[in-house]
Design an enzyme around this catalytic site. Structure first.
Site, short mmCIF file in Angstrom:
data_model
loop_
_atom_site.label_atom_id
_atom_site.label_comp_id
_atom_site.label_asym_id
_atom_site.label_seq_id
_atom_site.Cartn_x
_atom_site.Cartn_y
_atom_site.Cartn_z
N TYR A 96 0.83 -1.20 0.00
CA TYR A 96 0.00 0.00 0.00
C TYR A 96 0.87 1.25 0.00
O TYR A 96 1.72 1.41 0.88
CB TYR A 96 -0.91 -0.01 1.24
N HIS A 138 -4.84 5.12 -2.67
CA HIS A 138 -6.06 5.92 -2.82
C HIS A 138 -5.70 7.24 -3.51
O HIS A 138 -4.71 7.87 -3.13
CB HIS A 138 -6.65 6.25 -1.44
N1 ACO Z 1 -0.17 15.01 -16.34
C1 ACO Z 1 0.24 14.08 -17.23
N2 ACO Z 1 1.41 13.41 -17.12
C2 ACO Z 1 2.19 13.72 -16.08
C3 ACO Z 1 1.84 14.68 -15.11
C4 ACO Z 1 0.61 15.35 -15.28
N3 ACO Z 1 0.21 16.30 -14.44
N4 ACO Z 1 2.81 14.76 -14.17
C5 ACO Z 1 3.76 13.88 -14.57
N5 ACO Z 1 3.38 13.27 -15.70
C6 ACO Z 1 4.11 12.28 -16.47
C7 ACO Z 1 5.38 12.87 -16.99
O1 ACO Z 1 5.22 13.47 -18.26
C8 ACO Z 1 6.28 11.65 -17.09
O2 ACO Z 1 6.01 10.91 -18.26
P1 ACO Z 1 7.19 10.27 -19.11
O3 ACO Z 1 7.82 9.21 -18.22
O4 ACO Z 1 6.52 9.70 -20.30
O5 ACO Z 1 8.13 11.39 -19.40
C9 ACO Z 1 5.82 10.80 -15.90
O6 ACO Z 1 4.48 11.21 -15.60
C10 ACO Z 1 6.68 11.01 -14.70
O7 ACO Z 1 6.73 12.41 -14.42
P2 ACO Z 1 7.56 13.01 -13.23
O8 ACO Z 1 8.13 14.33 -13.63
O9 ACO Z 1 8.52 11.99 -12.77
O10 ACO Z 1 6.42 13.20 -12.11
P3 ACO Z 1 6.38 14.35 -10.99
O11 ACO Z 1 7.71 14.52 -10.38
O12 ACO Z 1 5.74 15.55 -11.56
O13 ACO Z 1 5.42 13.67 -9.91
C11 ACO Z 1 3.24 13.37 -8.95
C12 ACO Z 1 4.08 13.28 -10.24
C13 ACO Z 1 3.90 12.54 -7.86
C14 ACO Z 1 1.84 12.81 -9.21
C15 ACO Z 1 3.16 14.87 -8.55
O14 ACO Z 1 2.36 15.56 -9.45
C16 ACO Z 1 2.66 15.13 -7.13
O15 ACO Z 1 3.41 15.07 -6.17
N6 ACO Z 1 1.36 15.44 -6.98
C17 ACO Z 1 0.80 15.78 -5.67
C18 ACO Z 1 0.72 14.60 -4.74
C19 ACO Z 1 -0.13 13.50 -5.35
O16 ACO Z 1 -1.16 13.78 -5.94
N7 ACO Z 1 0.33 12.26 -5.18
C20 ACO Z 1 -0.28 11.11 -5.78
C21 ACO Z 1 -1.58 10.72 -5.19
S1 ACO Z 1 -1.59 10.35 -3.51
C22 ACO Z 1 -0.60 9.00 -3.36
O17 ACO Z 1 0.20 8.69 -4.16
C23 ACO Z 1 -0.74 8.17 -2.16
#
Ligand code: ACO
Length: 183
Positions: A96, A138
Site C-alpha cells: 500500500y 487511494h
Molecule cells: N499530467 C500528465 N502526465 C504527467 C503529469 C501530469 N500532471 N505529471 C507527470 N506526468 C508524467 C510525466 O510526463 C512523465 O512521463 P514520461 O515518463 O513519459 O516522461 C511521468 O508522468 C513522470 O513524471 P515526473 O516528472 O517523474 O512526475 P512528478 O515529479 O511531476 O510527480 C506526482 C508526479 C507525484 C503525481 C506529482 O504531481 C505530485 O506530487 N502530486 C501531488 C501529490 C499527489 O497527488 N500524489 C499522488 C496521489 S496520492 C498518493 O500517491 C498516495
C-alpha cells in the site's frame, strides 16, 4: 546514502531518521490535504529498508514515498468499499502506497518517476515483498494529475470509495492498483 541521477534533476536518496523526520512532516503538510499523525512518523522511523524513502535535491527534501505491506489474506473494512474487487480477491499480499509526492516547483522533472520506480524495484527485490501481487493506493477524486501519472506506470482504477475522506473535499476517492506478475 545513495546518489541518483533523475532524468532532469539529480536527486539523493535518504532514509528517514530522527534528524530528518520533521522535514518529512513538513513535506507531507505542504503536498497533501490530509494530515498524517504521529503514528505515521513513528512507523517511518521503524520501517524496513526502502519502505519510506526521501528524495533530496541539494539539501532540500523535494519528494518522498511511504509504503507498507498489508498481510496476506487481510480484507478491507467497509470504508474501503467493493471488497469483491480483484485488488482484494487475488492471492498474495498487497503493498500500500500511503503517500507519494513531489513539491510543486519540482514536479515534471522526473522525481515522481524515480519514486514510483523505487517502489516497483522494491517489490521485485525485497524479500519482504516476495508475496506481493498488488500495489495499490487511494487517489482523491479530481486529482487527474495523479491518475494520469499512475496510468503511465500501469495502474488501473479498481473502484470508487464514496466518503473516504472526512475532512476534505471532495470526500470521494478512487482505489487504483497495479498487478505484479510473478514467475
Ligand atoms: N499530467 C500528465 N502526465 C504527467 C503529469 C501530469 N500532471 N505529471 C507527470 N506526468 C508524467 C510525466 O510526463 C512523465 O512521463 P514520461 O515518463 O513519459 O516522461 C511521468 O508522468 C513522470 O513524471 P515526473 O516528472 O517523474 O512526475 P512528478 O515529479 O511531476 O510527480 C506526482 C508526479 C507525484 C503525481 C506529482 O504531481 C505530485 O506530487 N502530486 C501531488 C501529490 C499527489 O497527488 N500524489 C499522488 C496521489 S496520492 C498518493 O500517491 C498516495
Amino acid at each position: 546514502m545513495e546518489s541518483d541521477q533523475a532524468s532532469d534533476l539529480p536527486i539523493t536518496w535518504k532514509d528517514v531518521t530522527k534528524e530528518n523526520v520533521q522535514q518529512l512532516q513538513r513535506l507531507n503538510t505542504n503536498i497533501f490535504p490530509v494530515k498524517y499523525h504521529e503514528a505515521f512518523y513513528k512507523e517511518a522511523l521503524n520501517a524496513p529498508d526502502g519502505f519510506f524513502k526521501l528524495a533530496f535535491f541539494k539539501n532540500l527534501l523535494v519528494g518522498a514515498v511511504c509504503c507498507r505491506i498489508e498481510p496476506h489474506g487481510s480484507t478491507p473494512d467497509q470504508s474501503q468499499g467493493n471488497s469483491l474487487s480483484p485488488l482484494y480477491s487475488s492471492v498474495g499480499s498487497r503493498l500500500y502506497i500511503m503517500t507519494l509526492g513531489v513539491l510543486a516547483p519540482y514536479r515534471e522533472r522526473g522525481i515522481g518517476k524515480k519514486l514510483i520506480t523505487h517502489v516497483l524495484n522494491l517489490v521485485e527485490s525485497s524479500p519482504l515483498c516476495e508475496d506481493v501481487t498488488r500495489i495499490y493506493l487511494h487517489v482523491q477524486e479530481g486529482n487527474e494529475d495523479a491518475l494520469r501519472f499512475y496510468a503511465r506506470f500501469g495502474f488501473q482504477i479498481s473502484h470508487k470509495v464514496v466518503g473516504y475522506y472526512r475532512r476534505i473535499n471532495p470526500p470521494d476517492c478512487f482505489v487504483i492498483f497495479k498487478t505484479i506478475k510473478r514467475p
